[in-house]
Design an enzyme around this catalytic site. Structure first.
Site, mmCIF file in Angstrom:
data_model
loop_
_atom_site.group_PDB
_atom_site.id
_atom_site.type_symbol
_atom_site.label_atom_id
_atom_site.label_comp_id
_atom_site.label_asym_id
_atom_site.label_seq_id
_atom_site.Cartn_x
_atom_site.Cartn_y
_atom_site.Cartn_z
ATOM 1 N N ASP A 15 0.836 -1.204 0.000
ATOM 2 C CA ASP A 15 0.000 0.000 0.000
ATOM 3 C C ASP A 15 0.872 1.255 0.000
ATOM 4 O O ASP A 15 1.759 1.405 0.849
ATOM 5 C CB ASP A 15 -0.908 0.011 1.244
ATOM 6 C CG ASP A 15 -1.991 -1.058 1.194
ATOM 7 O OD1 ASP A 15 -2.113 -1.731 0.141
ATOM 8 O OD2 ASP A 15 -2.706 -1.224 2.199
ATOM 9 N N ASN A 185 -19.736 -4.433 2.113
ATOM 10 C CA ASN A 185 -20.102 -3.218 2.838
ATOM 11 C C ASN A 185 -21.375 -2.678 2.178
ATOM 12 O O ASN A 185 -21.898 -3.292 1.228
ATOM 13 C CB ASN A 185 -18.943 -2.210 2.883
ATOM 14 C CG ASN A 185 -18.570 -1.687 1.509
ATOM 15 O OD1 ASN A 185 -19.357 -1.765 0.558
ATOM 16 N ND2 ASN A 185 -17.369 -1.148 1.380
ATOM 17 N N THR A 208 -21.621 -4.912 6.388
ATOM 18 C CA THR A 208 -20.897 -4.009 7.294
ATOM 19 C C THR A 208 -21.218 -2.577 6.868
ATOM 20 O O THR A 208 -21.197 -2.248 5.681
ATOM 21 C CB THR A 208 -19.378 -4.278 7.265
ATOM 22 O OG1 THR A 208 -18.913 -4.147 5.915
ATOM 23 C CG2 THR A 208 -19.032 -5.668 7.755
ATOM 24 N N GLY A 213 -22.692 0.225 12.114
ATOM 25 C CA GLY A 213 -22.684 -1.142 12.632
ATOM 26 C C GLY A 213 -22.752 -2.211 11.553
ATOM 27 O O GLY A 213 -22.365 -1.993 10.414
ATOM 28 N N ASP A 234 -7.924 5.737 10.898
ATOM 29 C CA ASP A 234 -7.824 5.369 9.478
ATOM 30 C C ASP A 234 -8.720 4.146 9.297
ATOM 31 O O ASP A 234 -8.548 3.144 9.997
ATOM 32 C CB ASP A 234 -6.355 5.036 9.176
ATOM 33 C CG ASP A 234 -6.139 4.539 7.755
ATOM 34 O OD1 ASP A 234 -7.111 4.513 6.972
ATOM 35 O OD2 ASP A 234 -4.994 4.171 7.435
ATOM 36 N N THR A 236 -8.911 2.256 6.660
ATOM 37 C CA THR A 236 -8.381 1.289 5.691
ATOM 38 C C THR A 236 -8.185 -0.068 6.363
ATOM 39 O O THR A 236 -7.507 -0.165 7.390
ATOM 40 C CB THR A 236 -7.027 1.767 5.117
ATOM 41 O OG1 THR A 236 -7.150 3.122 4.729
ATOM 42 C CG2 THR A 236 -6.592 0.913 3.946
ATOM 43 N N ASP A 240 -11.480 -5.672 6.342
ATOM 44 C CA ASP A 240 -10.653 -6.894 6.260
ATOM 45 C C ASP A 240 -10.499 -7.505 7.653
ATOM 46 O O ASP A 240 -10.574 -8.728 7.812
ATOM 47 C CB ASP A 240 -9.274 -6.571 5.688
ATOM 48 C CG ASP A 240 -9.371 -5.945 4.314
ATOM 49 O OD1 ASP A 240 -10.349 -6.234 3.606
ATOM 50 O OD2 ASP A 240 -8.475 -5.154 3.952
HETATM 51 O O1 RIB Z 1 -9.133 -3.136 2.281
HETATM 52 C C1 RIB Z 1 -7.945 -2.402 2.287
HETATM 53 C C2 RIB Z 1 -6.986 -2.966 1.281
HETATM 54 O O2 RIB Z 1 -7.549 -2.791 -0.002
HETATM 55 C C3 RIB Z 1 -5.656 -2.269 1.234
HETATM 56 O O3 RIB Z 1 -4.705 -2.849 2.077
HETATM 57 C C4 RIB Z 1 -5.301 -2.321 -0.237
HETATM 58 O O4 RIB Z 1 -4.177 -3.083 -0.523
HETATM 59 C C5 RIB Z 1 -6.531 -2.826 -0.946
HETATM 60 O O5 RIB Z 1 -6.399 -4.140 -1.306
#
Ligand code: RIB
Length: 270
Positions: A15, A185, A208, A213, A234, A236, A240
């Site tokens: 990333d 999501n 999600t 929630g 963040d 991000t 996952d």
């Molecule tokens: O969900 C976040 C991820 O999406 C990041 O780490 C990026 O690499 C993309 O795959």
């Protein structure tokens, strides 16, 4: 208790993260605040979350034989994840994700690189390992034929599978019916499913919704597990983390409500 075995088939990306106070308009240049290179990829993030929560995790994927690929493999190994089924390929670069963060929201462009080489033929050689997993997790950053192959394989062997359809792509409707759980999501759910389909998928569909929630069906009623109130740094990879934690919770035989609460908490912490 024996550790649950989770197999994640999916993406590994480096990333490239830029933080800015303003997203540039088309044709505009703005000055950013910060730049960092961080290990990522939805598959790798899910694998790390599952490993940190105590699972025995196997990753299946590909990286390039380059600096980013070597760095990602080291990160996974240091997290205790088995990388025996992650191949280094010489002819293509490791996947990268260009991530711009502004006001704690992100915009992501993924260039899959080696992730595109995770073909059904490649994954087939690990079929025995896949079907003996307590839970399998896939996302949509590897070729869609591979996802369909894995869904069929898991269905045939009654191996539970979580499909995280991110980034959203349509697949034949019959495949959604074969999986154990689908975890889009809100925007992915809106793109993929109309209300009729949502009703049909019923308990399989876990949506999600960020700070609103997580929505799921329990005894024919759609319910919401509220988000934790946290100071967002963040977002991000929060989805996952949810998926990795959800797989661990289900593999540890938590009921659906408890599993979602557990994954919701892990995602808030991330
Ligand atoms: O969900 C976040 C991820 O999406 C990041 O780490 C990026 O690499 C993309 O795959």
């Amino acid at each position: 208790m024996e550790k649950p075995m989770i197999t994640v088939i999916g993406s590994l990306n480096m990333d490239l993260v830029v933080e800015t106070n303003v997203f540039p308009n088309e044709g505009e240049t703005v000055l950013g605040e910060n730049f960092q290179t961080k290990p990522g990829g939805k598959g790798a993030n899910q694998a790390v979350a599952a490993a940190r929560l105590g699972a025995n995790v196997h990753m299946i994927g590909k990286v390039g034989d380059d600096e980013n690929g070597h760095a990602l493999l080291n990160v996974l190994k240091n997290e205790g994840i088995s990388t025996e089924m992650v191949e280094k390929v010489a002819h293509v670069n490791t996947g990268v994700a260009n991530i711009t963060i502004c006001n704690r929201n992100n915009r992501i462009i993924v260039v899959p690189g080696a992730n595109n080489d995770v073909t059904p033929e490649y994954v087939k050689q690990f079929a025995d390992k896949i079907v003996e997993s307590d839970f399998v997790v896939v996302q949509f950053e590897t070729p869609i034929e591979t996802i369909l192959y894995v869904i069929d394989l898991c269905k045939k062997h009654n191996t539970p599978i979580i499909v995280n359809p991110a980034p959203a792509q349509e697949i034949p409707v019959s495949y959604w019916e074969k999986v154990t759980y689908i975890t889009p999501n809100e925007s992915e759910a809106a793109f993929l499913f109309d209300e009729e389909m949502k009703a049909k998928l019923d308990e399989k569909l876990i949506i999600t919704m960020g700070d609103e929630g997580v929505s799921y069906v329990d005894n024919n009623v759609r319910k919401i597990v509220p988000a934790h109130s946290v100071q967002v740094v963040d977002t991000t990879g929060a989805g996952d983390t949810f998926n990795g934690a959800f797989a661990v919770a289900l593999a540890e035989k938590m009921d659906i409500h408890t599993a979602i609460k557990f994954a919701n908490a892990a995602s808030a912490l991330s």
